[in-house]
Motif scaffolding. Structure first.
Motif, short mmCIF file in Angstrom:
data_model
loop_
_atom_site.label_atom_id
_atom_site.label_comp_id
_atom_site.label_asym_id
_atom_site.label_seq_id
_atom_site.Cartn_x
_atom_site.Cartn_y
_atom_site.Cartn_z
N TYR A 150 0.14 2.99 1.80
CA TYR A 150 -0.83 2.22 2.59
C TYR A 150 -0.47 0.73 2.61
CZ TYR A 150 -5.22 0.18 4.16
OH TYR A 150 -6.16 -0.53 4.86
N VAL A 195 2.26 0.56 5.41
CA VAL A 195 1.94 0.88 6.81
C VAL A 195 0.54 0.46 7.22
CG1 VAL A 195 3.57 2.79 6.86
CG2 VAL A 195 1.21 3.23 6.19
N ASN A 206 -2.25 2.00 7.13
CA ASN A 206 -3.01 3.06 7.81
C ASN A 206 -3.04 4.28 6.91
OD1 ASN A 206 -3.12 5.62 9.65
ND2 ASN A 206 -3.91 3.97 10.94
N ILE A 243 -1.30 7.60 8.39
CA ILE A 243 0.16 7.56 8.27
C ILE A 243 0.58 7.67 6.81
CG2 ILE A 243 2.24 6.19 8.72
CD1 ILE A 243 0.81 4.97 11.11
N SER A 244 -0.23 7.12 5.91
CA SER A 244 0.06 7.22 4.47
C SER A 244 0.07 8.68 4.03
CB SER A 244 -0.98 6.44 3.67
OG SER A 244 -0.96 5.08 3.99
N ILE A 289 0.71 11.27 5.96
CA ILE A 289 1.91 11.86 6.55
C ILE A 289 3.14 11.53 5.70
CG2 ILE A 289 3.46 11.82 8.55
CD1 ILE A 289 0.99 11.37 10.30
N LEU A 290 3.26 10.27 5.29
CA LEU A 290 4.40 9.86 4.45
C LEU A 290 4.35 10.54 3.09
CD1 LEU A 290 4.56 6.03 5.26
CD2 LEU A 290 6.08 7.84 6.09
N PHE A 303 -8.08 7.62 12.03
CA PHE A 303 -6.70 7.92 12.42
C PHE A 303 -6.74 8.75 13.70
CE2 PHE A 303 -2.91 10.76 12.11
CZ PHE A 303 -1.95 9.77 12.28
#
Length: 273
Positions: free
Chosen positions: A67, A70, A72, A75-76, A78-79, A170
């Motif tokens: 976080y 990025v 977000n 997206i965190s 997803i990563l 999101f």
């Protein structure tokens, strides 16, 4: 609803003409480990992440790290899924290789099926001997999912007992700690006037992944295993869809990404076979 709480001090004996004093510290604030640690008094121990608590704490730490990069939470997640998939990839590829070996045994398996078609018990025994000879695990297709279960449980506890994702949006999801309910113009039985999109996407992804696993094993399975595969192809996505439907959308997002990554990895292995 009414919130009820109580304080229960230790039992003590008060001698004559004496005084016993109890002091209590009350904390009313967010359940965030860093804040609770700074307060002291061991308050951080009040957050119970369950049996896999150490994994939950590691997942929260990892999500916070992503976080910071990025900014977000979606997206965190997803990563985080990509990161964990890379860590587990050696075991996952080993599972896929085992499935490939089963596919290579297809001619021998068909020969055994023809030879013992009237003797199912003997057929199963011979097939199991074949697995043993070539060091094959017939349940290898389930391994990627089994490996993810402790992580899934830990992430669920992390999302339910931490405040990081509360109110985090999101795409169309308004709150990653809640189901991604999207309003629809009609009222459906059971579902009502809203529908959760992510669990439906997850079901579709799981059907594709289950079907790919079935094809990769080919005919190198017993008749009973073929029947189990057909049932798994139907029941597993439906069962997971039912379980995940009202789960936090952040958790469902993680499982979707993990399933998609598994599909990509499996396709790459089969393509290079």
């Amino acid at each position: 609803d009414t919130l009820v709480t109580a304080i229960e001090p230790k039992e003590v004996i008060i001698p004559p003409n004496s005084l016993i004093e109890n002091r209590f510290v009350l904390y009313a604030g967010p359940s965030e480990i860093s804040i609770l640690k700074n307060i002291g008094f061991g308050f951080e121990g009040s957050i119970d992440y369950g049996f896999f608590g150490w994994i939950s704490k590691a997942l929260i730490f990892s999500m916070k790290f992503f976080y910071k990069v990025v900014r977000n939470w979606g997206i965190s997640i997803i990563l985080l899924s990509i990161f964990l998939n890379l860590i587990l990839s050696p075991l996952t590829f080993k599972s896929f290789k085992s499935m490939q070996k089963m596919q290579a045994l297809h001619p021998q398996m068909e020969k055994l099926k023809s030879q013992y078609k009237d003797n199912p018990q003997k057929l199963n025994k011979e097939i199991m001997e074949l697995y043993k000879k070539y060091k094959i695990n017939p349940f290898s297709g389930c391994m990627p999912m089994i490996l993810q279960m402790p992580i899934f449980i830990s992430l669920y506890n992390a999302l339910m007992r931490s405040i990081e994702l509360r109110g985090a949006n999101f795409l169309w999801v308004k709150d990653l700690s809640m189901p991604d309910a999207v309003n629809i113009p009609i009222t459906l039985p059971i579902l009502g006037s809203s529908i959760n999109i992510l669990p439906i996407i997850m079901i579709i992804a799981m059907v594709i992944q289950q079907n790919m696993s079935k094809k990769s094993m080919g005919g190198a399975v017993t008749p009973e295993q073929q029947q189990q595969q057909r049932l798994m192809l139907i029941l597993m996505p439906i069962m997971f869809g039912f379980i995940f439907y009202n789960m936090p959308s952040g958790l469902v997002l993680y499982w979707i990404i993990n399933t998609i990554l598994t599909i990509v990895e499996q396709h790459a292995v089969l393509k290079n076979a």
